[in-house]
Scaffold this motif. Structure first.
Motif, PDB file in Angstrom:
ATOM      1  N   ARG A 174       4.368  49.343 -11.919  1.00  0.00           N
ATOM      2  CA  ARG A 174       4.474  47.953 -11.452  1.00  0.00           C
ATOM      3  C   ARG A 174       5.571  47.228 -12.227  1.00  0.00           C
ATOM      4  O   ARG A 174       6.389  46.516 -11.647  1.00  0.00           O
ATOM      5  N   HIS A 175       5.595  47.416 -13.531  1.00  0.00           N
ATOM      6  CA  HIS A 175       6.622  46.777 -14.364  1.00  0.00           C
ATOM      7  C   HIS A 175       8.000  47.369 -14.074  1.00  0.00           C
ATOM      8  O   HIS A 175       8.997  46.655 -14.040  1.00  0.00           O
ATOM      9  N   SER A 192       7.422  37.380  -6.862  1.00  0.00           N
ATOM     10  CA  SER A 192       6.049  36.890  -7.022  1.00  0.00           C
ATOM     11  C   SER A 192       5.254  37.091  -5.735  1.00  0.00           C
ATOM     12  O   SER A 192       4.070  37.410  -5.774  1.00  0.00           O
ATOM     13  N   LEU A 248       4.417  40.906  -5.549  1.00  0.00           N
ATOM     14  CA  LEU A 248       3.450  41.356  -6.542  1.00  0.00           C
ATOM     15  C   LEU A 248       2.133  40.587  -6.484  1.00  0.00           C
ATOM     16  O   LEU A 248       1.153  40.997  -7.107  1.00  0.00           O
ATOM     17  N   ASN A 287       1.661  37.500  -7.651  1.00  0.00           N
ATOM     18  CA  ASN A 287       1.529  36.659  -8.841  1.00  0.00           C
ATOM     19  C   ASN A 287       2.290  35.362  -8.630  1.00  0.00           C
ATOM     20  O   ASN A 287       3.149  35.279  -7.760  1.00  0.00           O
ATOM     21  N   SER A 288       2.025  34.395  -9.472  1.00  0.00           N
ATOM     22  CA  SER A 288       2.768  33.142  -9.388  1.00  0.00           C
ATOM     23  C   SER A 288       4.175  33.347  -9.945  1.00  0.00           C
ATOM     24  O   SER A 288       4.420  34.231 -10.778  1.00  0.00           O
ATOM     25  N   THR A 289       5.089  32.510  -9.490  1.00  0.00           N
ATOM     26  CA  THR A 289       6.452  32.551 -10.013  1.00  0.00           C
ATOM     27  C   THR A 289       6.444  32.262 -11.510  1.00  0.00           C
ATOM     28  O   THR A 289       7.195  32.882 -12.260  1.00  0.00           O
ATOM     29  N   MET A 293       4.147  33.044 -13.681  1.00  0.00           N
ATOM     30  CA  MET A 293       3.740  34.240 -14.405  1.00  0.00           C
ATOM     31  C   MET A 293       4.877  35.249 -14.466  1.00  0.00           C
ATOM     32  O   MET A 293       5.129  35.855 -15.505  1.00  0.00           O
ATOM     33  N   ILE A 294       5.591  35.411 -13.366  1.00  0.00           N
ATOM     34  CA  ILE A 294       6.726  36.344 -13.344  1.00  0.00           C
ATOM     35  C   ILE A 294       7.773  35.876 -14.348  1.00  0.00           C
ATOM     36  O   ILE A 294       8.289  36.672 -15.140  1.00  0.00           O
ATOM     37  N   HIS A 313       6.527  36.452 -17.989  1.00  0.00           N
ATOM     38  CA  HIS A 313       6.481  37.839 -18.430  1.00  0.00           C
ATOM     39  C   HIS A 313       7.853  38.498 -18.484  1.00  0.00           C
ATOM     40  O   HIS A 313       8.151  39.255 -19.397  1.00  0.00           O
TER      41      HIS A 313
END
Length: 175
Positions: free
Chosen positions: A52-53, A70, A73, A75-77, A79-80, A83
Motif C-alpha cells: 500500500r505504501h 486519498s 486509498l 483516506n482523507s487528504t 492523512m495522506i 504521512h
C-alpha cells in the motif's frame, strides 16, 4: 470484469478458492524470502501492507495529487499529506534542489536533438529562445526558406501547447 459483472475471484489460491489474508501473507512472505527482500533499507521488516505504501509513493512520484490518491486509498487528504509529506523531498528532489531543472532539460533535449528544427523548438519550449530567435534558427525570412512538413507539424504542436502565438505560427507557415 466489473462491467461484465464477473463472478470470478480477483485473488484466488491455486485451487481456485478465495484467497484470504493468511494465504496472501504466506505467499507474499515466501516471495520476499526468495527475493531476499524481507527487510527494507530502513531495517524494518516488510509486510503485505507495505505494498500500500509502495503504491502510494509511486503514485506521488508520478505526480498524482494527494486528493486523487486519498480517493483511491480511502483516506482523507490530510492523512495522506501527514504521512507522505516527509517523502516529498525524496520523491520530488528536482523541485527542492534549487537547481534550474528547465535549463538542464533543455540542454539534454538539444544534445539529443536530431536536427536544428528539433533543437530550436526544444529550446523555445523550455524558454531558452524568444520567438524571434526561433524564427531565425528556422530560417524564416531568408532566401530559400521552405516550410517542411516537419517544421509545420512542430509549429502547430507549439501553437497547440500555447508556446507560440498565432502571428509567429503564420510567419513560420508562410515564410
Amino acid at each position: 470484469m466489473i462491467a461484465a459483472r464477473s463472478d470470478e475471484f480477483v485473488f484466488a489460491t491455486r485451487l481456485g478458492d478465495v484467497a484470504n489474508i493468511a494465504s496472501l501473507n504466506r505467499a507474499f512472505n515466501a516471495l520476499l524470502d526468495v527475493m531476499d527482500l524481507k527487510t527494507g533499507a530502513d531495517g524494518k521488516e516488510r509486510t503485505l501492507y507495505s505494498l500500500r505504501h509502495y503504491y502510494a509513493t509511486r503514485d506521488l512520484k508520478r505526480g498524482i495529487t494527494t486528493h486523487a490518491l486519498s480517493k483511491q486509498l480511502g483516506n482523507s487528504t490530510a492523512m495522506i499529506d501527514k504521512h507522505y509529506s516527509k517523502y516529498s523531498p525524496l520523491l520530488n528532489a528536482e523541485l527542492h534542489s534549487g537547481r534550474n531543472m528547465r535549463a538542464e532539460k533543455a540542454k539534454d533535449a538539444v544534445a539529443g536533438a536530431q536536427s536544428v528544427v528539433d533543437a530550436a523548438f526544444a529550446m523555445h519550449a523550455d524558454g531558452l529562445l524568444e520567438d524571434e530567435a526561433l524564427l531565425a534558427a528556422l530560417g524564416v525570412g531568408r532566401d530559400g526558406y521552405v516550410v517542411t512538413e516537419e517544421i509545420a507539424m512542430k509549429a502547430l504542436d507549439a501553437k497547440r501547447a500555447e508556446k507560440i502565438n498565432a502571428s509567429t505560427l503564420m510567419l513560420i507557415l508562410n515564410g
